[in-house]
Design an enzyme around this catalytic site. Structure first.
Site, short mmCIF file in Angstrom:
data_model
loop_
_atom_site.label_atom_id
_atom_site.label_comp_id
_atom_site.label_asym_id
_atom_site.label_seq_id
_atom_site.Cartn_x
_atom_site.Cartn_y
_atom_site.Cartn_z
N HIS A 261 4.61 -0.19 4.07
CA HIS A 261 5.92 0.11 4.69
C HIS A 261 6.49 -1.11 5.41
CE1 HIS A 261 3.67 1.54 8.49
NE2 HIS A 261 4.51 0.63 8.95
N GLU B 184 8.42 4.58 5.12
CA GLU B 184 7.14 4.95 4.51
C GLU B 184 7.27 5.01 2.98
OE1 GLU B 184 4.65 4.70 6.21
OE2 GLU B 184 4.53 5.97 7.99
N ASP C 28 0.09 0.63 4.19
CA ASP C 28 0.60 1.39 3.04
C ASP C 28 1.85 0.75 2.42
OD1 ASP C 28 2.53 1.92 4.93
OD2 ASP C 28 2.25 4.10 4.95
N ASP D 149 13.19 -0.79 14.41
CA ASP D 149 12.87 0.64 14.39
C ASP D 149 12.50 1.10 15.80
OD1 ASP D 149 10.50 -0.79 14.50
OD2 ASP D 149 9.71 -0.03 12.62
C1 GLP Z 1 4.57 -0.52 12.67
C2 GLP Z 1 5.96 -1.12 12.70
C3 GLP Z 1 6.13 -2.13 11.58
C4 GLP Z 1 4.95 -3.08 11.54
C5 GLP Z 1 3.68 -2.31 11.31
C6 GLP Z 1 2.45 -3.18 11.17
O1 GLP Z 1 4.47 0.50 11.74
N1 GLP Z 1 6.98 -0.14 12.60
O2 GLP Z 1 7.35 -2.83 11.76
O3 GLP Z 1 5.14 -4.02 10.52
O4 GLP Z 1 3.52 -1.44 12.43
O5 GLP Z 1 1.96 -3.51 12.43
P1 GLP Z 1 0.85 -4.61 12.70
O6 GLP Z 1 1.56 -5.90 12.58
O7 GLP Z 1 0.39 -4.35 14.10
O8 GLP Z 1 -0.19 -4.43 11.67
#
Ligand code: GLP
Length: 260
Positions: free
Chosen positions: A138, A143, A136, A67
Protein backbone atom coordinates in the site's frame (compact mmCIF):
# COMPACT_ATOMS: atom_id res chain seq x y z
CA UNK A 1 10.50 4.69 -12.90
CA UNK A 2 13.96 5.45 -11.63
CA UNK A 3 15.32 2.93 -9.12
CA UNK A 4 18.18 4.02 -6.87
CA UNK A 5 19.85 1.41 -4.69
CA UNK A 6 21.63 2.93 -1.71
CA UNK A 7 23.80 1.21 0.91
CA UNK A 8 21.52 1.96 3.86
CA UNK A 9 18.60 4.00 5.19
CA UNK A 10 20.79 6.97 6.12
CA UNK A 11 22.13 7.24 2.56
CA UNK A 12 18.55 7.10 1.23
CA UNK A 13 17.51 9.84 3.63
CA UNK A 14 20.43 12.02 2.57
CA UNK A 15 19.78 11.52 -1.14
CA UNK A 16 16.10 12.38 -0.87
CA UNK A 17 16.72 15.32 1.47
CA UNK A 18 19.17 16.69 -1.11
CA UNK A 19 16.53 16.43 -3.85
CA UNK A 20 14.03 18.21 -1.60
CA UNK A 21 16.59 20.90 -0.80
CA UNK A 22 17.25 21.39 -4.50
CA UNK A 23 13.51 21.74 -5.13
CA UNK A 24 12.98 24.26 -2.32
CA UNK A 25 15.98 26.29 -3.46
CA UNK A 26 14.48 26.40 -6.99
CA UNK A 27 10.92 26.94 -5.75
CA UNK A 28 10.93 28.37 -2.21
CA UNK A 29 7.17 27.96 -1.67
CA UNK A 30 7.12 24.35 -2.91
CA UNK A 31 4.36 22.13 -1.56
CA UNK A 32 5.99 19.08 0.01
CA UNK A 33 3.81 16.02 0.61
CA UNK A 34 5.14 14.11 3.58
CA UNK A 35 4.60 10.52 4.67
CA UNK A 36 4.60 8.98 8.12
CA UNK A 37 5.87 5.65 9.42
CA UNK A 38 9.45 4.89 10.43
CA UNK A 39 10.98 4.81 6.95
CA UNK A 40 11.02 8.54 6.10
CA UNK A 41 12.54 9.63 9.42
CA UNK A 42 16.14 9.68 8.02
CA UNK A 43 14.90 12.06 5.31
CA UNK A 44 13.49 14.48 7.88
CA UNK A 45 16.64 14.24 10.00
CA UNK A 46 18.87 14.98 7.00
CA UNK A 47 16.65 17.89 5.96
CA UNK A 48 16.63 19.36 9.47
CA UNK A 49 20.43 19.08 9.60
CA UNK A 50 20.69 21.14 6.40
CA UNK A 51 18.38 23.80 7.88
CA UNK A 52 20.26 23.90 11.20
CA UNK A 53 23.57 24.15 9.38
CA UNK A 54 22.33 27.16 7.42
CA UNK A 55 22.64 25.37 4.06
CA UNK A 56 18.91 25.46 3.40
CA UNK A 57 16.08 27.94 3.91
CA UNK A 58 12.68 26.23 4.06
CA UNK A 59 10.86 29.15 5.64
CA UNK A 60 8.51 29.58 2.67
CA UNK A 61 7.94 25.89 1.99
CA UNK A 62 4.51 24.36 2.58
CA UNK A 63 3.83 20.87 3.87
CA UNK A 64 0.81 18.63 3.45
CA UNK A 65 -0.25 15.23 4.72
CA UNK A 66 -0.66 11.99 2.80
CA UNK A 67 -3.16 10.34 5.09
CA UNK A 68 -4.68 10.38 8.56
CA UNK A 69 -6.37 8.06 11.03
CA UNK A 70 -10.07 8.53 11.57
CA UNK A 71 -11.45 8.75 15.06
CA UNK A 72 -8.38 9.58 17.15
CA UNK A 73 -9.06 12.57 19.39
CA UNK A 74 -7.60 15.87 18.16
CA UNK A 75 -4.00 16.13 19.38
CA UNK A 76 -3.56 12.37 19.91
CA UNK A 77 0.22 11.80 19.77
CA UNK A 78 -0.12 9.11 17.08
CA UNK A 79 -2.46 11.05 14.83
CA UNK A 80 -0.50 11.71 11.67
CA UNK A 81 -0.99 15.43 12.18
CA UNK A 82 0.83 15.16 15.53
CA UNK A 83 3.54 12.96 14.00
CA UNK A 84 4.22 15.42 11.17
CA UNK A 85 4.26 18.36 13.59
CA UNK A 86 6.78 16.49 15.76
CA UNK A 87 9.00 14.94 13.07
CA UNK A 88 8.86 17.53 10.29
CA UNK A 89 7.35 20.91 11.13
CA UNK A 90 9.12 21.57 14.44
CA UNK A 91 12.59 20.26 13.41
CA UNK A 92 12.44 22.37 10.22
CA UNK A 93 11.51 25.47 12.22
CA UNK A 94 8.20 25.83 10.36
CA UNK A 95 4.91 26.83 11.92
CA UNK A 96 1.51 25.13 11.80
CA UNK A 97 0.42 27.85 9.36
CA UNK A 98 2.53 26.24 6.63
CA UNK A 99 1.04 22.79 7.20
CA UNK A 100 -2.31 21.30 6.28
CA UNK A 101 -3.97 17.90 6.21
CA UNK A 102 -7.33 16.21 6.55
CA UNK A 103 -9.04 16.30 9.94
CA UNK A 104 -9.58 12.71 11.06
CA UNK A 105 -11.82 13.91 13.88
CA UNK A 106 -14.19 15.76 11.52
CA UNK A 107 -17.89 15.15 12.03
CA UNK A 108 -18.41 14.38 8.34
CA UNK A 109 -15.33 12.40 7.36
CA UNK A 110 -16.48 11.75 3.79
CA UNK A 111 -16.93 15.48 3.17
CA UNK A 112 -13.59 16.19 4.85
CA UNK A 113 -11.85 13.81 2.43
CA UNK A 114 -13.37 15.49 -0.61
CA UNK A 115 -12.52 18.92 0.78
CA UNK A 116 -8.90 17.84 1.29
CA UNK A 117 -8.63 16.67 -2.29
CA UNK A 118 -9.85 20.12 -3.40
CA UNK A 119 -7.50 21.86 -0.96
CA UNK A 120 -4.50 20.12 -2.53
CA UNK A 121 -5.52 21.31 -5.99
CA UNK A 122 -6.26 24.83 -4.70
CA UNK A 123 -2.76 24.94 -3.20
CA UNK A 124 -1.38 24.42 -6.70
CA UNK A 125 -0.76 20.69 -6.38
CA UNK A 126 1.97 18.79 -4.62
CA UNK A 127 5.47 19.40 -5.98
CA UNK A 128 7.14 16.39 -4.37
CA UNK A 129 5.27 13.60 -2.61
CA UNK A 130 7.21 11.31 -0.30
CA UNK A 131 5.91 7.79 0.01
CA UNK A 132 6.69 4.76 2.11
CA UNK A 133 5.29 1.36 1.31
CA UNK A 134 3.31 -1.10 3.39
CA UNK A 135 4.33 -4.76 3.49
CA UNK A 136 1.18 -5.40 1.44
CA UNK A 137 2.22 -2.85 -1.19
CA UNK A 138 0.00 0.00 0.00
CA UNK A 139 0.90 3.66 -0.48
CA UNK A 140 -0.65 6.22 1.81
CA UNK A 141 -3.41 4.04 3.19
CA UNK A 142 -4.53 2.75 -0.20
CA UNK A 143 -4.88 -0.89 0.64
CA UNK A 144 -4.75 -3.67 -2.00
CA UNK A 145 -7.56 -3.40 -4.56
CA UNK A 146 -7.87 0.36 -4.16
CA UNK A 147 -8.92 1.89 -7.46
CA UNK A 148 -5.89 3.15 -9.35
CA UNK A 149 -7.97 6.28 -10.11
CA UNK A 150 -9.15 6.79 -6.53
CA UNK A 151 -9.45 10.23 -4.95
CA UNK A 152 -8.98 11.18 -1.31
CA UNK A 153 -11.53 9.18 0.67
CA UNK A 154 -12.19 7.06 3.71
CA UNK A 155 -10.66 3.56 3.69
CA UNK A 156 -10.79 0.55 5.99
CA UNK A 157 -7.40 -0.82 7.04
CA UNK A 158 -6.48 -4.45 6.51
CA UNK A 159 -5.65 -6.46 9.60
CA UNK A 160 -2.04 -6.71 8.32
CA UNK A 161 -1.66 -2.91 8.30
CA UNK A 162 -3.24 -2.60 11.75
CA UNK A 163 -0.81 -5.22 13.07
CA UNK A 164 2.13 -3.48 11.34
CA UNK A 165 1.15 -0.13 12.90
CA UNK A 166 0.26 -1.48 16.36
CA UNK A 167 3.83 -0.72 17.51
CA UNK A 168 2.88 2.95 17.71
CA UNK A 169 -0.03 2.26 20.06
CA UNK A 170 -0.39 0.58 23.47
CA UNK A 171 -2.35 -2.30 21.95
CA UNK A 172 -3.71 -3.55 18.63
CA UNK A 173 -7.22 -2.64 19.79
CA UNK A 174 -6.24 1.03 19.83
CA UNK A 175 -5.24 1.10 16.14
CA UNK A 176 -8.12 2.74 14.25
CA UNK A 177 -9.94 0.72 11.61
CA UNK A 178 -10.60 3.71 9.37
CA UNK A 179 -8.47 6.36 7.73
CA UNK A 180 -8.58 9.22 5.26
CA UNK A 181 -6.01 8.80 2.53
CA UNK A 182 -5.07 10.65 -0.61
CA UNK A 183 -6.32 8.38 -3.39
CA UNK A 184 -3.97 6.78 -5.87
CA UNK A 185 -5.28 9.14 -8.55
CA UNK A 186 -4.62 12.05 -6.19
CA UNK A 187 -1.09 10.85 -5.43
CA UNK A 188 -0.34 10.47 -9.14
CA UNK A 189 -1.05 14.20 -9.61
CA UNK A 190 2.03 15.19 -7.60
CA UNK A 191 4.81 16.43 -9.89
CA UNK A 192 7.45 14.09 -8.46
CA UNK A 193 6.84 10.91 -6.48
CA UNK A 194 9.66 9.66 -4.27
CA UNK A 195 9.19 6.32 -2.55
CA UNK A 196 11.69 5.16 0.06
CA UNK A 197 11.75 1.54 1.22
CA UNK A 198 14.28 0.04 3.60
CA UNK A 199 14.72 -3.37 5.18
CA UNK A 200 14.11 -6.92 4.04
CA UNK A 201 10.45 -6.87 5.13
CA UNK A 202 9.76 -4.57 2.17
CA UNK A 203 11.67 -6.62 -0.45
CA UNK A 204 8.62 -8.48 -1.83
CA UNK A 205 6.48 -5.34 -1.98
CA UNK A 206 9.30 -3.44 -3.74
CA UNK A 207 9.82 -6.21 -6.32
CA UNK A 208 6.08 -6.33 -7.05
CA UNK A 209 5.94 -2.53 -7.33
CA UNK A 210 8.90 -2.17 -9.66
CA UNK A 211 8.97 -5.38 -11.68
CA UNK A 212 5.47 -6.79 -11.28
CA UNK A 213 2.47 -6.00 -13.43
CA UNK A 214 0.44 -2.84 -12.84
CA UNK A 215 -2.15 -4.14 -10.43
CA UNK A 216 -4.66 -2.79 -7.94
CA UNK A 217 -3.52 -5.68 -5.76
CA UNK A 218 -0.20 -3.83 -5.37
CA UNK A 219 -1.24 -0.16 -5.07
CA UNK A 220 2.37 1.08 -5.27
CA UNK A 221 2.64 -0.41 -8.78
CA UNK A 222 0.64 2.66 -9.87
CA UNK A 223 3.97 4.52 -9.75
CA UNK A 224 4.64 2.82 -13.10
CA UNK A 225 2.07 5.24 -14.55
CA UNK A 226 3.86 8.37 -13.34
CA UNK A 227 6.28 10.27 -15.60
CA UNK A 228 8.60 11.19 -12.72
CA UNK A 229 8.69 8.53 -10.04
CA UNK A 230 11.81 7.67 -8.06
CA UNK A 231 12.09 4.55 -5.90
CA UNK A 232 14.97 4.65 -3.43
CA UNK A 233 15.76 1.33 -1.74
CA UNK A 234 18.51 0.04 0.50
CA UNK A 235 20.27 -3.23 -0.32
CA UNK A 236 17.88 -5.27 1.86
CA UNK A 237 14.73 -3.83 0.27
CA UNK A 238 16.34 -4.31 -3.17
CA UNK A 239 17.07 -7.99 -2.51
CA UNK A 240 14.06 -9.23 -4.52
CA UNK A 241 14.81 -7.18 -7.64
CA UNK A 242 15.81 -9.24 -10.68
CA UNK A 243 17.14 -6.15 -12.46
CA UNK A 244 19.17 -4.79 -9.52
CA UNK A 245 22.45 -4.77 -11.48
CA UNK A 246 20.83 -2.90 -14.34
CA UNK A 247 19.39 -0.31 -11.94
CA UNK A 248 22.82 0.16 -10.33
CA UNK A 249 24.49 0.62 -13.70
CA UNK A 250 21.82 3.05 -14.89
CA UNK A 251 22.15 5.24 -11.81
CA UNK A 252 25.95 5.13 -11.93
CA UNK A 253 25.82 6.41 -15.51
CA UNK A 254 23.55 9.32 -14.63
CA UNK A 255 25.08 12.73 -15.32
CA UNK A 256 26.41 14.34 -12.14
CA UNK A 257 24.29 17.45 -12.69
CA UNK A 258 21.05 15.51 -12.76
CA UNK A 259 19.19 15.17 -9.48
CA UNK A 260 16.82 12.24 -8.81
C1 GLP B 1 1.54 3.50 7.17
C2 GLP B 1 1.46 4.79 6.38
C3 GLP B 1 2.22 4.68 5.08
C4 GLP B 1 3.60 4.09 5.32
C5 GLP B 1 3.47 2.73 5.93
C6 GLP B 1 4.80 2.03 6.15
O1 GLP B 1 0.63 2.55 6.71
N1 GLP B 1 0.12 5.16 6.10
O2 GLP B 1 2.30 5.95 4.47
O3 GLP B 1 4.30 4.03 4.11
O4 GLP B 1 2.82 2.90 7.19
O5 GLP B 1 5.37 2.45 7.34
P1 GLP B 1 6.87 2.14 7.77
O6 GLP B 1 7.69 3.08 6.98
O7 GLP B 1 6.91 2.45 9.23
O8 GLP B 1 7.13 0.73 7.44
Amino acid sequence: MEIVIVPDAAAGGELIASAMAELVTRKPDALLGVATGSTPLPIYQALAAKVRGGALDVSRARVCQLDEYVGLPTGHPESYRSVVLREVIEPLGLTEASFFGPDGAAEDVAAEAIAYDHALAAAGGVDLQLLGIGTDGHIGFNEPCSSLASRTRIKTLTQQTRVDNARFFDSLDEVPHHVITQGIGTILEARHLVLLATGEAKADAVAATVEGPLSALVPASALQLHPHATVVVDEAAASGLKLADYFRATYAAKPAWQSI
